[in-house]
Motif scaffolding. Structure first.
Motif, PDB file in Angstrom:
ATOM      1  N   VAL A 149       0.874  -1.178   0.000  1.00  0.00           N
ATOM      2  CA  VAL A 149       0.000   0.000   0.000  1.00  0.00           C
ATOM      3  C   VAL A 149       0.906   1.222   0.000  1.00  0.00           C
ATOM      4  O   VAL A 149       1.685   1.432   0.937  1.00  0.00           O
ATOM      5  N   ARG A 150       0.808   2.029  -1.035  1.00  0.00           N
ATOM      6  CA  ARG A 150       1.683   3.199  -1.148  1.00  0.00           C
ATOM      7  C   ARG A 150       1.062   4.408  -0.457  1.00  0.00           C
ATOM      8  O   ARG A 150      -0.149   4.573  -0.464  1.00  0.00           O
ATOM      9  N   THR A 151       1.919   5.236   0.123  1.00  0.00           N
ATOM     10  CA  THR A 151       1.437   6.418   0.830  1.00  0.00           C
ATOM     11  C   THR A 151       2.432   7.554   0.649  1.00  0.00           C
ATOM     12  O   THR A 151       3.648   7.315   0.599  1.00  0.00           O
ATOM     13  N   PRO A 152       1.948   8.791   0.525  1.00  0.00           N
ATOM     14  CA  PRO A 152       2.881   9.922   0.396  1.00  0.00           C
ATOM     15  C   PRO A 152       3.775  10.081   1.620  1.00  0.00           C
ATOM     16  O   PRO A 152       4.922  10.522   1.503  1.00  0.00           O
ATOM     17  N   ALA A 153       3.247   9.747   2.795  1.00  0.00           N
ATOM     18  CA  ALA A 153       4.032   9.872   4.028  1.00  0.00           C
ATOM     19  C   ALA A 153       3.656   8.745   4.977  1.00  0.00           C
ATOM     20  O   ALA A 153       2.480   8.515   5.241  1.00  0.00           O
ATOM     21  N   LEU A 154       4.662   8.049   5.456  1.00  0.00           N
ATOM     22  CA  LEU A 154       4.403   6.965   6.408  1.00  0.00           C
ATOM     23  C   LEU A 154       3.944   7.542   7.741  1.00  0.00           C
ATOM     24  O   LEU A 154       4.507   8.530   8.223  1.00  0.00           O
ATOM     25  N   PRO A 155       2.922   6.936   8.370  1.00  0.00           N
ATOM     26  CA  PRO A 155       2.519   7.392   9.709  1.00  0.00           C
ATOM     27  C   PRO A 155       3.555   6.981  10.742  1.00  0.00           C
ATOM     28  O   PRO A 155       4.371   6.087  10.501  1.00  0.00           O
ATOM     29  N   ALA A 156       3.527   7.642  11.875  1.00  0.00           N
ATOM     30  CA  ALA A 156       4.406   7.246  12.977  1.00  0.00           C
ATOM     31  C   ALA A 156       3.945   5.874  13.469  1.00  0.00           C
ATOM     32  O   ALA A 156       2.827   5.715  13.951  1.00  0.00           O
ATOM     33  N   ALA A 157       4.809   4.884  13.317  1.00  0.00           N
ATOM     34  CA  ALA A 157       4.427   3.513  13.644  1.00  0.00           C
ATOM     35  C   ALA A 157       4.423   3.282  15.150  1.00  0.00           C
ATOM     36  O   ALA A 157       5.176   3.911  15.897  1.00  0.00           O
ATOM     37  N   GLU A 158       3.548   2.376  15.589  1.00  0.00           N
ATOM     38  CA  GLU A 158       3.521   1.912  16.969  1.00  0.00           C
ATOM     39  C   GLU A 158       4.092   0.493  16.991  1.00  0.00           C
ATOM     40  O   GLU A 158       3.758  -0.321  16.136  1.00  0.00           O
ATOM     41  N   GLN A 159       4.949   0.210  17.951  1.00  0.00           N
ATOM     42  CA  GLN A 159       5.542  -1.114  18.057  1.00  0.00           C
ATOM     43  C   GLN A 159       4.601  -2.044  18.826  1.00  0.00           C
ATOM     44  O   GLN A 159       4.279  -1.801  19.983  1.00  0.00           O
ATOM     45  N   VAL A 160       4.140  -3.085  18.151  1.00  0.00           N
ATOM     46  CA  VAL A 160       3.267  -4.088  18.768  1.00  0.00           C
ATOM     47  C   VAL A 160       3.931  -5.447  18.563  1.00  0.00           C
ATOM     48  O   VAL A 160       4.119  -5.882  17.434  1.00  0.00           O
ATOM     49  N   THR A 161       4.303  -6.095  19.652  1.00  0.00           N
ATOM     50  CA  THR A 161       5.038  -7.368  19.620  1.00  0.00           C
ATOM     51  C   THR A 161       6.249  -7.292  18.691  1.00  0.00           C
ATOM     52  O   THR A 161       6.542  -8.230  17.951  1.00  0.00           O
ATOM     53  N   GLY A 162       6.945  -6.160  18.737  1.00  0.00           N
ATOM     54  CA  GLY A 162       8.153  -6.011  17.947  1.00  0.00           C
ATOM     55  C   GLY A 162       7.919  -5.719  16.483  1.00  0.00           C
ATOM     56  O   GLY A 162       8.865  -5.772  15.685  1.00  0.00           O
ATOM     57  N   VAL A 163       6.691  -5.399  16.112  1.00  0.00           N
ATOM     58  CA  VAL A 163       6.343  -5.153  14.706  1.00  0.00           C
ATOM     59  C   VAL A 163       5.863  -3.710  14.560  1.00  0.00           C
ATOM     60  O   VAL A 163       5.039  -3.249  15.358  1.00  0.00           O
ATOM     61  N   PRO A 164       6.364  -2.969  13.547  1.00  0.00           N
ATOM     62  CA  PRO A 164       5.866  -1.610  13.328  1.00  0.00           C
ATOM     63  C   PRO A 164       4.448  -1.643  12.753  1.00  0.00           C
ATOM     64  O   PRO A 164       4.208  -2.234  11.701  1.00  0.00           O
ATOM     65  N   VAL A 165       3.510  -1.010  13.448  1.00  0.00           N
ATOM     66  CA  VAL A 165       2.094  -1.091  13.099  1.00  0.00           C
ATOM     67  C   VAL A 165       1.528   0.321  12.971  1.00  0.00           C
ATOM     68  O   VAL A 165       1.852   1.208  13.767  1.00  0.00           O
ATOM     69  N   ALA A 166       0.681   0.525  11.967  1.00  0.00           N
ATOM     70  CA  ALA A 166       0.050   1.829  11.774  1.00  0.00           C
ATOM     71  C   ALA A 166      -0.906   2.123  12.924  1.00  0.00           C
ATOM     72  O   ALA A 166      -1.512   1.206  13.481  1.00  0.00           O
TER      73      ALA A 166
END
Length: 353
Positions: A149-166
């Motif tokens: 999924v392409r996006t002009p700007a990546l959101p600030a990710a939240e770490q959930v179980t060691g995985v970057p999550v939107a």
């Protein structure tokens, strides 16, 4: 070399610094870093061999299907550039596994919502595809279960179980973009608010940004979401008054001047103190900028008019009630205590709304 040949014993970089999932899922480049040539990788992945290629350039180093954790990390390895964690040594000591940092890739959509703890989304192993956000200019195509999924700007990710999550609002928008079932959309939006994951305004803002508010089944779900959000905010307001020992107000009233015009509705009002609380549950709507501006102007005019009459109006958003209830209770209590230092308010008629 046969199918059961293990990793070569002498590798340029030891693997003891890797986490368990990293030892089970690796890219071709990572395998080469650990001394496994492309030819050896191909040999290990022959039919009946101990390894398998599960995505382009990504290998599962055991037979059988991947676990949900392995699917997530494989999708990230396919979509992202992995760099060492700053400050983490190349080979940490015992009990200090290296945690990967995935750049330019964030899990979103249904998989992200499941990681956030949603119960109306399918388990990770049942999610047919894993949506991964990447910058718009990345040259990368979807493959297997990894959906780009392409996006002009990546959101600030939240770490959930060691995985970057939107964040939940963005993950919801990316999930809703592919859903045509109105009931499924309504369930997701309702759980987002009822489960305390986020406020309706944040969800509507993301749906608006994604240009999804023109779809009838999404509009219907949003209307239900806003109604749900207001009901929850009103309940929190009741809870704030009760738990923080505030005097009981009159709830949901209209004010009028005696024999004069309607002054507006209020969520809570303390007549003896001339203090009012108004919940701001507005949410931006696509194609309704003028309506939104008009509604805000109405809020502002009502507040100014009431304050000219000597009535203090405390403006509270649902988010503030959720995240800082004690602080909001202090604001209301301060307004009530200051009532004795003000000139008496104009007489108004209080009617049930």
């Amino acid at each position: 070399m046969n199918h059961n040949t293990p990793l070569p014993p002498a590798t340029p970089r030891p693997v003891c610094h890797l986490s368990d999932v990293q030892r089970r899922v690796m890219t071709a480049a990572q395998l080469r870093t650990h001394g496994v040539s492309s030819a050896e990788t191909v040999e290990q992945c022959r039919p009946g061999g101990p390894w398998q290629q599960i995505l382009p350039g990504v290998f599962l180093l055991h037979p059988g299907p991947p676990t949900s954790e392995e699917r997530l990390h494989a999708a990230l390895l396919y979509a992202a550039r992995e760099v060492p964690t700053p400050g983490v040594p190349v080979q940490p000591g015992v009990g200090e596994p290296h945690r990967p940092v995935y750049t330019e890739a964030v899990i979103t959509g249904l998989a992200a919502l499941t990681l956030h703890g949603f119960t109306t989304t399918p388990p990770l192993l049942s999610v047919e595809r894993i949506d991964v956000l990447v910058p718009r200019l990345r040259r990368l195509r979807s493959a297997g279960w990894a959906h780009i999924v392409r996006t002009p700007a990546l959101p600030a990710a939240e770490q959930v179980t060691g995985v970057p999550v939107a964040p939940v609002p963005r993950a919801l928008a990316d999930a809703v973009a592919w859903l045509t079932d109105a009931a499924a959309v309504r369930r997701l939006l309702t759980e987002a608010v009822r489960g305390g994951h986020c406020e309706p305004a944040a969800v509507v803002a993301e749906l608006n940004r994604a240009k999804l508010l023109g779809r009838p089944h999404v509009v219907d779900a949003v209307d239900s979401l806003l109604a749900e959000g207001r009901a929850i905010a009103e309940h929190r307001l009741y809870t704030m008054v009760r738990e923080y020992g505030l005097p009981d107000p009159v709830w949901n009233v209209d004010l009028r001047l005696p024999g004069g015009p309607h002054l507006g509705g209020l969520d809570a009002y303390w007549p003896e103190h001339a203090v009012a609380v108004e919940l701001d549950t507005r949410a931006p709507r696509q194609g309704h900028r003028q309506d939104d501006d008009a509604l805000w102007s109405e809020y502002a005019r009502k507040r100014e008019h009431l304050e000219r009459l000597g009535i203090t109006v405390v403006h509270i958003t649902p988010k503030k009630l959720r995240d800082a209830m004690e602080q909001q209770a202090t604001v209301v209590r301060t307004a009530l205590m200051a009532a004795g230092d003000r000139d008496p308010a104009a007489h108004v008629v209080v009617l049930p709304r």
